[in-house]
Structures are given as structure tokens and as C-alpha cells.
Design a protein around this motif. Structure first.
Motif, PDB file in Angstrom:
ATOM      1  N   SER A  84       0.825  -1.206   0.000  1.00 22.53           N
ATOM      2  CA  SER A  84       0.000   0.000   0.000  1.00 22.53           C
ATOM      3  C   SER A  84       0.862   1.261   0.000  1.00 22.53           C
ATOM      4  O   SER A  84       1.615   1.502   0.953  1.00 22.53           O
ATOM      5  CB  SER A  84      -0.908   0.010   1.233  1.00 22.53           C
ATOM      6  OG  SER A  84      -1.530   1.262   1.393  1.00 22.53           O
ATOM      7  N   PRO A  85       0.767   2.094  -1.029  1.00 21.05           N
ATOM      8  CA  PRO A  85       1.523   3.363  -1.031  1.00 21.05           C
ATOM      9  C   PRO A  85       1.188   4.238   0.173  1.00 21.05           C
ATOM     10  O   PRO A  85       2.057   4.954   0.683  1.00 21.05           O
ATOM     11  CB  PRO A  85       1.086   4.019  -2.341  1.00 21.05           C
ATOM     12  CG  PRO A  85       0.611   2.902  -3.202  1.00 21.05           C
ATOM     13  CD  PRO A  85      -0.014   1.913  -2.256  1.00 21.05           C
ATOM     14  N   GLU A  86      -0.050   4.164   0.633  1.00 20.78           N
ATOM     15  CA  GLU A  86      -0.487   4.999   1.745  1.00 20.78           C
ATOM     16  C   GLU A  86       0.010   4.500   3.090  1.00 20.78           C
ATOM     17  O   GLU A  86       0.195   5.282   4.025  1.00 20.78           O
ATOM     18  CB  GLU A  86      -2.024   5.059   1.759  1.00 20.78           C
ATOM     19  CG  GLU A  86      -2.600   5.945   2.844  1.00 20.78           C
ATOM     20  CD  GLU A  86      -4.121   5.921   2.867  1.00 20.78           C
ATOM     21  OE1 GLU A  86      -4.707   6.516   3.785  1.00 20.78           O
ATOM     22  OE2 GLU A  86      -4.724   5.291   1.963  1.00 20.78           O
ATOM     23  N   LYS A  88       2.635   1.791   3.503  1.00 17.02           N
ATOM     24  CA  LYS A  88       3.853   0.979   3.535  1.00 17.02           C
ATOM     25  C   LYS A  88       4.908   1.528   4.486  1.00 17.02           C
ATOM     26  O   LYS A  88       5.763   0.774   4.967  1.00 17.02           O
ATOM     27  CB  LYS A  88       4.424   0.817   2.133  1.00 17.02           C
ATOM     28  CG  LYS A  88       4.907   2.099   1.468  1.00 17.02           C
ATOM     29  CD  LYS A  88       5.421   1.784   0.061  1.00 17.02           C
ATOM     30  CE  LYS A  88       5.913   3.051  -0.644  1.00 17.02           C
ATOM     31  NZ  LYS A  88       6.405   2.733  -2.020  1.00 17.02           N
TER      32      LYS A  88
END
Length: 209
Positions: A84-86, A88
Motif C-alpha cells: 500500500s503506497p499509503e 507501507k
């Protein structure tokens, strides 16, 4: 096999509803209930965090992940967080908290699922250890003899609650938008890591030598 463990029929099979009150004091029973209740809240938090990180409604998460256990949910949380980019940036911290949750699950299972024995002497005080048999679900260790005081069990419940609050803080944390927020999050991150190490070092040991 453990040749030192015997299973007298009187000790394993209850004869009536009142048997549990002969095996455990009120303090023991209340402590077991506290462990069960706090663990239920932690499980709810784990599912909510899975829902948030996967961007999936909670009811669907319950259907998809409900048949697994806390260890499986922890593995899912870490895998999803890494992707998850949000979220990680939370991976290392979440991994540490999940190590704690897995250790607490072991202790919780050895309280909630214990086969309690009759006291060896008449009457056991609230500070005394209640003895039991624990059978690991995977049966890799066979039957284990354990002993718990009410205080030790309450300590486990308090640790479970601390793990839940740390997971909640990680769950609700958003990406920092300023240097001030980044510094604040770094302090919180370091604080959580220290708290996990402190809790792990103080885990009560119920396993008899």
C-alpha cells in the motif's frame, strides 16, 4: 511424549456445572474473563485495520478473513501494508506489533483454552497459581503443564489492551504532510517499538519447568 504427565479421569472430565468453581477461585475466573474480553476487542481492531488498509468494507473482510486466526490476520496485515503506497511506511512498526500479538495469542490460548485441574490442596488463595493442561492447536509440543496466578492473567489482559491501542494508533495514522508531522510520527514510531520490547520482556511465563 512426556511421561511425567498423567491424566486422572477425575481431573479431566467435569462431573457437573459446579466443577469449575472447585478448580478456580473467583479471582481466577474474573481474570480469565478479562483476558477473553480484551482479546475480542483486539480481534475487532485487527479486522478493522485489515478493512482500512485493503480499502474493503468490514463485512466483506469478516467473510473473507473470518475463518483465519490472529496469526493469519497479522500476516495479511503485513502483506497488505507492504503493497500500500499509503501505509507501507508503517510496515516495520506493524511487523513488531504483530510479533507481540502472536506472543500474546499464545498466552491467551493457554488461559482461555486451558484444561484446569483440581487444586492439589483444599482451597487456593487468590495469589496462588491455578494449574492446568494446555494442548497447542498444532500439537507440535504435545501437552504442556501451565500455572497461572490471577495477577499474571490480568497482566496478559493489560498487555493485550496495550497492543490494541498501538494498533489503533498505527491504523489511524496518515501520511505526514509537513516536517513537523514527520518528526512527530517518528517519535511515535520509536515509542511504539520501545513499548513492544518492554512488554515482550515482561510477559508472564506460565510454563512449568
Amino acid at each position: 511424549e512426556n511421561p511425567d504427565i498423567s491424566f486422572p479421569s477425575r481431573d479431566i472430565w467435569p462431573k457437573g456445572k459446579s466443577d469449575i468453581y472447585k478448580r478456580l477461585t473467583k479471582s481466577h475466573l474474573e481474570a480469565i474473563g478479562k483476558v477473553a474480553a480484551t482479546w475480542s476487542l483486539l480481534e475487532r481492531m485487527m479486522l478493522s485495520t485489515l478493512s482500512s488498509i485493503s480499502n474493503t468494507k468490514l463485512d466483506k473482510v469478516v467473510v473473507l478473513a473470518g475463518t483465519s486466526n490472529a496469526k493469519g490476520w497479522a500476516e495479511m496485515l503485513i502483506a497488505l501494508t507492504k503493497k500500500s503506497p499509503e501505509h507501507k511506511h508503517k510496515t516495520a512498526e506493524l511487523e513488531k506489533v504483530c510479533v507481540l500479538i502472536n506472543r500474546l495469542q499464545n498466552r491467551r490460548n493457554n488461559i482461555v483454552h486451558a484444561i484446569w485441574r483440581f487444586p492439589e490442596q483444599d482451597g487456593i488463595g487468590t495469589s496462588d497459581k491455578a494449574r492446568a493442561y494446555a494442548i497447542p492447536k498444532r500439537a507440535s509440543q504435545g501437552v504442556i503443564q501451565i500455572a497461572w496466578t490471577p495477577k499474571q492473567m490480568r497482566q496478559i489482559a493489560d498487555m493485550i489492551e496495550k497492543a490494541r491501542t498501538m494498533l489503533l494508533e498505527i491504523h489511524t495514522r496518515t501520511l505526514p504532510t509537513s516536517q513537523k508531522e514527520r518528526r512527530a510520527q517518528l517519535r511515535q514510531h520509536q515509542s511504539n517499538l520501545r513499548r513492544v520490547d518492554s512488554i515482550l520482556s515482561r510477559l508472564p511465563n506460565p510454563f512449568q519447568k
